[in-house]
Design a protein around this motif. Structure first.
Motif, PDB file in Angstrom:
ATOM      1  N   GLU A   1       0.471   3.075   8.582  1.00 29.64           N
ATOM      2  CA  GLU A   1       1.058   4.410   8.548  1.00 29.64           C
ATOM      3  C   GLU A   1       1.491   4.827   7.149  1.00 29.64           C
ATOM      4  N   ALA A   2       1.570   3.874   6.222  1.00 24.82           N
ATOM      5  CA  ALA A   2       1.929   4.237   4.846  1.00 24.82           C
ATOM      6  C   ALA A   2       0.801   5.020   4.180  1.00 24.82           C
TER       7      ALA A   2
ATOM      8  N   GLU B   1      -1.359   7.393   5.243  1.00 20.88           N
ATOM      9  CA  GLU B   1      -1.341   8.852   5.395  1.00 20.88           C
ATOM     10  C   GLU B   1      -0.178   9.466   4.617  1.00 20.88           C
ATOM     11  N   GLU B   2       0.989   8.822   4.705  1.00 22.63           N
ATOM     12  CA  GLU B   2       2.158   9.345   3.992  1.00 22.63           C
ATOM     13  C   GLU B   2       1.896   9.390   2.484  1.00 22.63           C
ATOM     14  N   LEU B   3       1.253   8.351   1.960  1.00 17.94           N
ATOM     15  CA  LEU B   3       1.011   8.290   0.513  1.00 17.94           C
ATOM     16  C   LEU B   3      -0.035   9.319   0.086  1.00 17.94           C
ATOM     17  N   LEU B   4      -1.017   9.575   0.956  1.00 17.40           N
ATOM     18  CA  LEU B   4      -1.990  10.628   0.641  1.00 17.40           C
ATOM     19  C   LEU B   4      -1.305  11.992   0.628  1.00 17.40           C
ATOM     20  N   ILE B   5      -0.378  12.185   1.562  1.00 16.74           N
ATOM     21  CA  ILE B   5       0.352  13.461   1.614  1.00 16.74           C
ATOM     22  C   ILE B   5       1.191  13.636   0.343  1.00 16.74           C
TER      23      ILE B   5
END
Lengths: 95, 397
Positions: free
Chosen positions: A55-56, A58-62
């Motif tokens: 889940e990290a 997607e957050e990092l891409l955002i």
């Protein structure tokens, strides 16, 4: 054929700026976006390679997207040209 | 009204969702509605998408041998151009400075040639460099001492944080956490509340979570830590509850000497390990005259998920007493519930509820157990209102 940084700077100078913006990202966000955008890794592959939770990713891409696009005013003419109706709508909205 | 930066954050979220191909039909409909609702949102999205796609031009830098280099952009030799200067620099791109790899050698040669005439300047520069180095050392030590990031949540708040090492922390209601990441150690201090840690693997840099003088150490695992106020003791005394979902953690409980774990690479002999599906409650002592009590429990996988349902904003109970359930709800809501009738304290409750929706829970209580709820002023005066729960004849029978 792969380009060198020197030829890239001559042929596509705006990418030099993008590269600089990417360098300013936290290392982990830069690695995640490099693997996803340039090497076509999936989220699970990125997580496995970097040893981070799924889940990290997607957050990092955002986090990375606005960072890499921080100089997006350089793209603005192209967007406005492509979508004049949108420009008018935004102008009306901000009045 | 939504601010431009909020719109941009929303746009980035949608962009990544669409880009990674994980959109359901419902999400697509939600995205379409978001785009149509506000033209500024649509503009933010289109700009971001265009810039993101154009950035793909950097793919041309990939090595020809098919190798994968996630640090491709980290060792770019481009000089750093301040963003505000960039448009002007693009205009004169033919003169855009690219620092050659031999630049250092060129500068050294020049200095060597001029050495006789520059002796004083060199000496001054050397002294200056030493001063800078010493000052830098102090500055770094100061950073080492104070380089903490702080994260908090309010009542009912839930926050997901991605740390700079790629670890993910879910911070539960009314919590306070401080984080310091150094080259040697990832140091987290949970001052209040509860957190679930999904730890990025880094064998050379332990991940230590400190809570109430207990340190929990992990390398690549998933576990939660909660500081739980004790109902049977004076205010301020807290138990530490650790639950491991995946992998293993090492627990270093408080000592008589109260010395926290300081060495980052070795574990003291008193350390206990905990595996997936195990939980421990450490009974902390205000005055450490005896070893703390540690109660290790086996927890079934389904129970682990139930205990961690707070990460999705839900609370699950299975035949728990009303007293315990009310205490759990009160962690998430400023408007507190009080059991005003001892006869209903031990009623058994089961089911799932929204953590921040006590009204639905109360409605279920009234409907199924005949409990009545009455809003009333708080007795201690620091809250506007509490909800008093009392039994009825139906409940007591």
């Amino acid at each position: 054929m792969s380009e060198t940084l020197e030829t890239l700077s001559a042929n596509a100078p705006e990418l030099v700026h993008v590269a600089q913006l990417a360098r300013a990202l936290p290392a982990i966000a830069r690695r995640v976006s490099t693997l996803q955008r340039f090497f076509g890794y999936s989220g699970k592959e990125i997580a496995a390679r970097l040893g981070i939770p799924d889940e990290a990713v997607e957050e990092l891409l955002i986090q990375a997207a606005p960072g890499v696009c921080a100089g997006k005013h350089h793209w603005r003419p192209a967007v406005d040209e492509a979508l004049p109706h949108l420009k008018a709508q935004v102008a009306n909205c901000s009045r | 009204m939504t601010t431009a930066s909020e719109l941009e954050a929303q746009a980035a979220t949608w962009l990544v969702k669409r880009d990674t191909g994980g959109m359901s039909a419902a999400e697509q409909a939600e995205f379409d509605a978001w785009m149509e609702a506000d033209p500024r949102a649509a503009a933010a999205y289109v700009r971001l998408e265009l810039a993101w796609k154009r950035a793909d031009g950097l793919r041309r830098l990939r090595p020809l041998d098919g190798g994968v280099d996630e640090d491709l952009l980290a060792h770019s030799p481009f000089e750093t151009v301040p963003i505000e200067e960039y448009p002007a620099r693009v205009e004169t791109r033919r003169t855009l400075d690219i620092v050659p790899s031999s630049a250092g050698a060129v500068i050294d040669a020049e200095v060597t040639q001029r050495k006789p005439r520059r002796r004083l300047a060199t000496a001054v520069a050397a002294v200056f460099a030493v001063v800078l180095a010493v000052a830098g050392g102090f500055a770094w030590r100061a950073y080492e001492r104070t380089g903490w990031d702080e994260y908090t949540t309010d009542y009912g708040g839930l926050s997901r944080i991605v740390l700079d090492d790629g670890s993910v922390v879910n911070l539960n209601t009314n919590s306070l956490m401080r984080v310091q990441l150094t080259r040697e150690r990832r140091h987290i201090v949970l001052e209040r509340g509860e957190a679930l840690f999904k730890v990025a693997h880094d064998a050379g840099r332990p991940f230590d979570v400190e809570a109430g003088n207990t340190t929990v150490r992990a390398v690549g695992t998933e576990f939660s830590v909660r500081l739980r106020e004790r109902a049977d003791s004076s205010r301020g005394q807290k138990d530490i509850v650790v639950l491991v979902k995946e992998g293993r953690v090492a627990i270093d409980p408080p000592k008589i000497t109260e010395r926290p774990l300081e060495r980052p690479t070795t574990l003291p002999p008193s350390t206990s390990t905990l595996s997936a599906g195990e939980a421990v409650t450490i009974t902390a002592k205000r005055v450490n005259t005896e070893q703390p009590q540690m109660q290790v429990q086996k927890v079934a996988e389904v129970e682990v998920d139930r205990k961690l349902s707070w990460t999705e904003g839900r609370l699950w109970f299975e035949r728990q007493t009303l007293k315990d359930v009310v205490a759990e709800f009160n962690r998430y809501n400023r408007r507190q519930m009080v059991i005003a009738d001892p006869a209903i304290e031990n009623l058994r409750i089961g089911g799932g509820f929204e953590a921040t929706d006590p009204e639905s829970f109360i409605a279920a209580l009234e409907k199924t157990l005949g409990v009545r709820a009455f809003p009333s002023p708080s007795s201690d005066g620091d809250q506007a209102e509490v909800i008093r729960l009392v039994g009825t004849r139906e409940t007591n029978n």
